[in-house]
Design an enzyme around this catalytic site. Structure first.
Site, PDB file in Angstrom:
ATOM      1  N   SER A 135      31.550  36.959  31.093  1.00 56.62           N
ATOM      2  CA  SER A 135      32.810  36.326  31.492  1.00 56.62           C
ATOM      3  C   SER A 135      32.817  34.869  31.034  1.00 56.62           C
ATOM      4  O   SER A 135      32.561  34.581  29.871  1.00 56.62           O
ATOM      5  CB  SER A 135      32.994  36.461  33.011  1.00 56.62           C
ATOM      6  OG  SER A 135      34.279  36.122  33.426  1.00 56.62           O
ATOM      7  N   ASP A 289      37.748  47.127  31.872  1.00 58.73           N
ATOM      8  CA  ASP A 289      37.981  45.708  32.148  1.00 58.73           C
ATOM      9  C   ASP A 289      39.436  45.339  31.863  1.00 58.73           C
ATOM     10  O   ASP A 289      39.911  45.458  30.733  1.00 58.73           O
ATOM     11  CB  ASP A 289      37.037  44.864  31.280  1.00 58.73           C
ATOM     12  CG  ASP A 289      36.963  43.406  31.697  1.00 58.73           C
ATOM     13  OD1 ASP A 289      37.878  42.931  32.393  1.00 58.73           O
ATOM     14  OD2 ASP A 289      35.982  42.738  31.312  1.00 58.73           O
ATOM     15  N   HIS A 318      36.109  44.572  35.381  1.00 53.02           N
ATOM     16  CA  HIS A 318      35.397  43.390  34.902  1.00 53.02           C
ATOM     17  C   HIS A 318      34.101  43.149  35.668  1.00 53.02           C
ATOM     18  O   HIS A 318      33.087  42.751  35.088  1.00 53.02           O
ATOM     19  CB  HIS A 318      36.310  42.163  35.009  1.00 53.02           C
ATOM     20  CG  HIS A 318      35.716  40.903  34.455  1.00 53.02           C
ATOM     21  ND1 HIS A 318      35.345  40.769  33.142  1.00 53.02           N
ATOM     22  CD2 HIS A 318      35.423  39.718  35.061  1.00 53.02           C
ATOM     23  CE1 HIS A 318      34.856  39.556  32.933  1.00 53.02           C
ATOM     24  NE2 HIS A 318      34.884  38.900  34.083  1.00 53.02           N
TER      25      HIS A 318
END
Length: 351
Positions: A135, A289, A318
């Site tokens: 991320s 995601d 995610h």
């Protein structure tokens, strides 16, 4: 190991041109640097995490896990803006004698990386054997591999992208709108904006998970419920959980830093910037995601010169990059032991 601090004695200049003295960076290390100084694993953490990677990435990092302190010298540094040990909006502004709050200098992903380069120098780390992050952590790792390509030998990018998308920016702006709708945000106290932060976290959760996740984990037991649904309770609980450990000012600035992510800025475009990566690279995407769609990782794979790609099937969306540690371990093991150029690493899909 407990949290440590490094204070840079020089003047730190942000990408914006703002300058500060005495920049502090909190960090954790695990294990010992070997005699060849080539066993460094550097972890870049995500938005609201901290530098104790053994706490939040269990199953992947720990004494009995793939990345362990017996084999590796593991470093995880807290990012600028975060309240977990580094320079952040609740620190005292020397000009006013009060916390910075909304007078804090705006910063970018590149500023985070610049600070961690200083820490690497302080720790005497010239070579990073493996640099990885997911991320926002992956955004940092990618920037670092472009800024300082000769230092990074192996790069692992998980659920991340080359530039933050309009979709991701829209999610972040919606969260900031929730924070500023709480009028206390402008009051300038450590807990100002708490109600707005709670709402912002609730919005964020919708991007971290997906329809299927909620359908499985928050489904009602019967057909009689008309109020106080599990999904509603869950949103409130998770929002308050973040309020109890974070602050609205850090969240505000960190979300803006994520929006700033674009490796092509000042480098003749994204494709040109990605071509500068010299590290053997593993790109991992989570099929479900919503926030960082799999196409973004496929793009990285196609444009980074020495890259391999793997996809994880997970109903967690995610957040799968934090949860599917068994799958990550298998993929990383394959990456380390094989030739990677243009390779798709096969993995039995996990339902």
């Amino acid at each position: 190991m407990s949290l440590q601090h490094y204070t840079y004695n020089g003047t730190f200049e942000f990408e914006s041109g703002a300058k500060v003295q005495g920049l502090q960076i909190g960090y954790n290390t695990y294990g010992t640097l070997n005699s060849n100084r080539d066993n460094v694993v550097w972890v870049c953490h995500a938005l609201t995490a901290n530098s104790d990677v053994f706490d939040w990435w269990k199953g992947f990092f720990g004494p009995e896990d793939h990345f362990n302190p017996d084999e590796h010298f593991i470093v995880c540094a807290n990012i600028i803006g975060s309240p977990y040990g580094s320079f952040n909006p609740l620190n005292i502004n020397p000009v006013t004698g009060q916390p910075y709050y909304l007078a804090f200098p705006e910063f970018t992903i590149r500023d985070m990386v610049k600070a961690h380069q200083l820490l690497a120098g302080h720790l005497g780390i010239d070579t990073i054997g493996i640099l990885l992050g997911g991320s926002l952590g992956g955004q940092q790792a990618l920037e670092w591999s472009i800024i300082d390509p000769d230092r990074i030998k192996n790069l692992i990018l998980i659920a991340t992208n080359a530039n933050h998308s309009p979709w991701g920016i829209a999610f972040n702006e919606s969260q900031r709108l929730a924070i500023t709708a709480d009028r206390t945000f402008y009051a300038g106290t450590p807990d100002s904006g708490s109600k707005g932060l709670k709402a912002a976290r609730s919005i964020a959760l919708l991007s971290y998970r997906n329809y299927k996740t909620y359908g499985i984990t928050q489904q009602e037991d019967g057909d009689t419920t008309t109020d106080n649904f599990k999904a509603a309770t869950y949103q409130n609980y998770q929002g308050q959980k973040l309020v109890n450990r974070f602050n609205a000012y850090s969240y505000w600035y960190l979300s803006k830093a994520m929006d700033s992510h674009n490796v092509g800025r000042g480098r003749h475009g994204v494709d040109k910037a990605l071509s500068l990566v010299k590290a053997r690279t593993l790109v991992i995407g989570i099929h479900s995601d919503l926030l960082f769609p799999i196409e973004e990782q496929q793009y990285l794979f196609r444009h980074i010169p020495k890259a391999a790609f793997a996809e994880v099937e997970s109903f967690y969306g995610h957040d799968g990059f934090l949860i599917e540690t068994e799958a990550l371990t298998k993929i990383v093991t394959s990456f380390i032991t094989t030739d990677v150029k243009g390779k798709i690493i096969e993995l039995q899909k996990i339902a």
